[in-house]
Design a protein around this motif. Structure first.
Motif, PDB file in Angstrom:
ATOM      1  N   ILE A 104      -3.074   1.667  -8.347  1.00 47.30           N
ATOM      2  CA  ILE A 104      -3.857   2.193  -7.467  1.00 47.30           C
ATOM      3  C   ILE A 104      -5.073   2.921  -8.198  1.00 47.30           C
ATOM      4  CG2 ILE A 104      -4.199   4.265  -5.710  1.00 47.30           C
ATOM      5  CD1 ILE A 104      -1.690   3.457  -4.765  1.00 47.30           C
ATOM      6  N   VAL A 105      -4.941   3.589  -9.271  1.00 48.08           N
ATOM      7  CA  VAL A 105      -5.592   4.589 -10.016  1.00 48.08           C
ATOM      8  C   VAL A 105      -6.697   3.304 -10.777  1.00 48.08           C
ATOM      9  CG1 VAL A 105      -6.166   5.779 -12.172  1.00 48.08           C
ATOM     10  CG2 VAL A 105      -4.568   6.515 -10.369  1.00 48.08           C
ATOM     11  N   GLY A 106      -6.047   2.249 -11.376  1.00 51.60           N
ATOM     12  CA  GLY A 106      -6.876   1.300 -11.925  1.00 51.60           C
ATOM     13  C   GLY A 106      -7.751   0.565 -10.976  1.00 51.60           C
ATOM     14  N   ASP A 107      -7.241   0.202  -9.898  1.00 52.74           N
ATOM     15  CA  ASP A 107      -8.301  -0.608  -8.898  1.00 52.74           C
ATOM     16  C   ASP A 107      -9.359   0.423  -8.372  1.00 52.74           C
ATOM     17  OD1 ASP A 107      -8.777  -2.806  -7.183  1.00 52.74           O
ATOM     18  OD2 ASP A 107      -8.154  -1.537  -5.534  1.00 52.74           O
ATOM     19  N   ARG A 108      -8.951   1.755  -8.285  1.00 50.05           N
ATOM     20  CA  ARG A 108     -10.247   2.500  -7.861  1.00 50.05           C
ATOM     21  C   ARG A 108     -11.142   2.380  -9.001  1.00 50.05           C
ATOM     22  NH1 ARG A 108      -7.305   7.466  -4.664  1.00 50.05           N
ATOM     23  NH2 ARG A 108      -6.768   5.978  -2.934  1.00 50.05           N
ATOM     24  N   ALA A 109     -10.838   2.738 -10.154  1.00 47.10           N
ATOM     25  CA  ALA A 109     -11.763   2.809 -11.404  1.00 47.10           C
ATOM     26  C   ALA A 109     -12.231   1.277 -11.544  1.00 47.10           C
ATOM     27  CB  ALA A 109     -10.721   2.768 -12.535  1.00 47.10           C
TER      28      ALA A 109
ATOM     29  N   ALA B  20     -16.779  -2.704 -16.651  1.00 47.51           N
ATOM     30  CA  ALA B  20     -16.120  -1.909 -17.523  1.00 47.51           C
ATOM     31  C   ALA B  20     -14.986  -2.644 -18.158  1.00 47.51           C
ATOM     32  CB  ALA B  20     -15.415  -0.530 -17.034  1.00 47.51           C
ATOM     33  N   TRP B  21     -14.361  -2.272 -19.176  1.00 46.19           N
ATOM     34  CA  TRP B  21     -13.322  -3.220 -20.013  1.00 46.19           C
ATOM     35  C   TRP B  21     -11.967  -2.966 -19.037  1.00 46.19           C
ATOM     36  CZ3 TRP B  21      -8.674  -0.801 -20.738  1.00 46.19           C
ATOM     37  CH2 TRP B  21      -8.616   0.637 -20.740  1.00 46.19           C
TER      38      TRP B  21
ATOM     39  N   PRO C  35      -5.123  -7.094 -15.087  1.00 48.49           N
ATOM     40  CA  PRO C  35      -4.611  -7.453 -13.729  1.00 48.49           C
ATOM     41  C   PRO C  35      -4.085  -6.638 -12.762  1.00 48.49           C
ATOM     42  CG  PRO C  35      -3.404  -8.151 -15.669  1.00 48.49           C
ATOM     43  CD  PRO C  35      -4.510  -7.558 -16.002  1.00 48.49           C
ATOM     44  N   TRP C  36      -4.792  -5.517 -11.821  1.00 44.66           N
ATOM     45  CA  TRP C  36      -3.977  -4.502 -11.357  1.00 44.66           C
ATOM     46  C   TRP C  36      -3.302  -5.048 -10.213  1.00 44.66           C
ATOM     47  CZ3 TRP C  36      -4.035  -0.610 -14.441  1.00 44.66           C
ATOM     48  CH2 TRP C  36      -5.260  -0.216 -15.197  1.00 44.66           C
ATOM     49  N   ASN C  37      -3.715  -5.991  -9.511  1.00 41.63           N
ATOM     50  CA  ASN C  37      -2.880  -6.668  -8.392  1.00 41.63           C
ATOM     51  C   ASN C  37      -1.634  -7.090  -8.831  1.00 41.63           C
ATOM     52  OD1 ASN C  37      -5.038  -6.126  -6.620  1.00 41.63           O
ATOM     53  ND2 ASN C  37      -5.901  -8.018  -6.868  1.00 41.63           N
ATOM     54  N   ALA C  38      -1.486  -7.689 -10.134  1.00 41.44           N
ATOM     55  CA  ALA C  38      -0.252  -7.992 -10.649  1.00 41.44           C
ATOM     56  C   ALA C  38       0.697  -6.877 -10.921  1.00 41.44           C
ATOM     57  CB  ALA C  38      -0.348  -8.871 -11.734  1.00 41.44           C
TER      58      ALA C  38
END
Length: 71
Positions: free
Chosen positions: A21-26, A33-34, A39-42
């Motif tokens: 969740i945090v990665g998808d928001r970022a 960005a890098w 693969p945040w969904n995975a």
């Protein structure tokens, strides 16, 4: 599996979902960005699968009347 690995599986699944969740928001905030290419969904899928497996095993332990003392 016993109680301790089941609780560890639940904690791992929850932490993976929260990290996704945090990665998808970022990713949505900075799409070039890098971290936007990870693969945040995975990761979220793996977390939900771990939570589901842990929940099913926890219900099985409760049904069997397992002792929930952590040693």
């Amino acid at each position: 599996m016993d109680t301790a690995p089941t609780l560890a599986l639940l904690a791992t699944g929850l932490s993976l979902v929260l990290l996704a969740i945090v990665g998808d928001r970022a990713r949505r905030r900075a799409p070039l960005a890098w971290h936007a290419h990870l693969p945040w969904n995975a990761l979220a899928f793996l977390g939900v699968a771990a939570l589901l497996l842990g929940a099913v095993h926890l219900l099985t332990l409760v049904k069997a009347g397992a002792d929930f003392t952590l040693t």
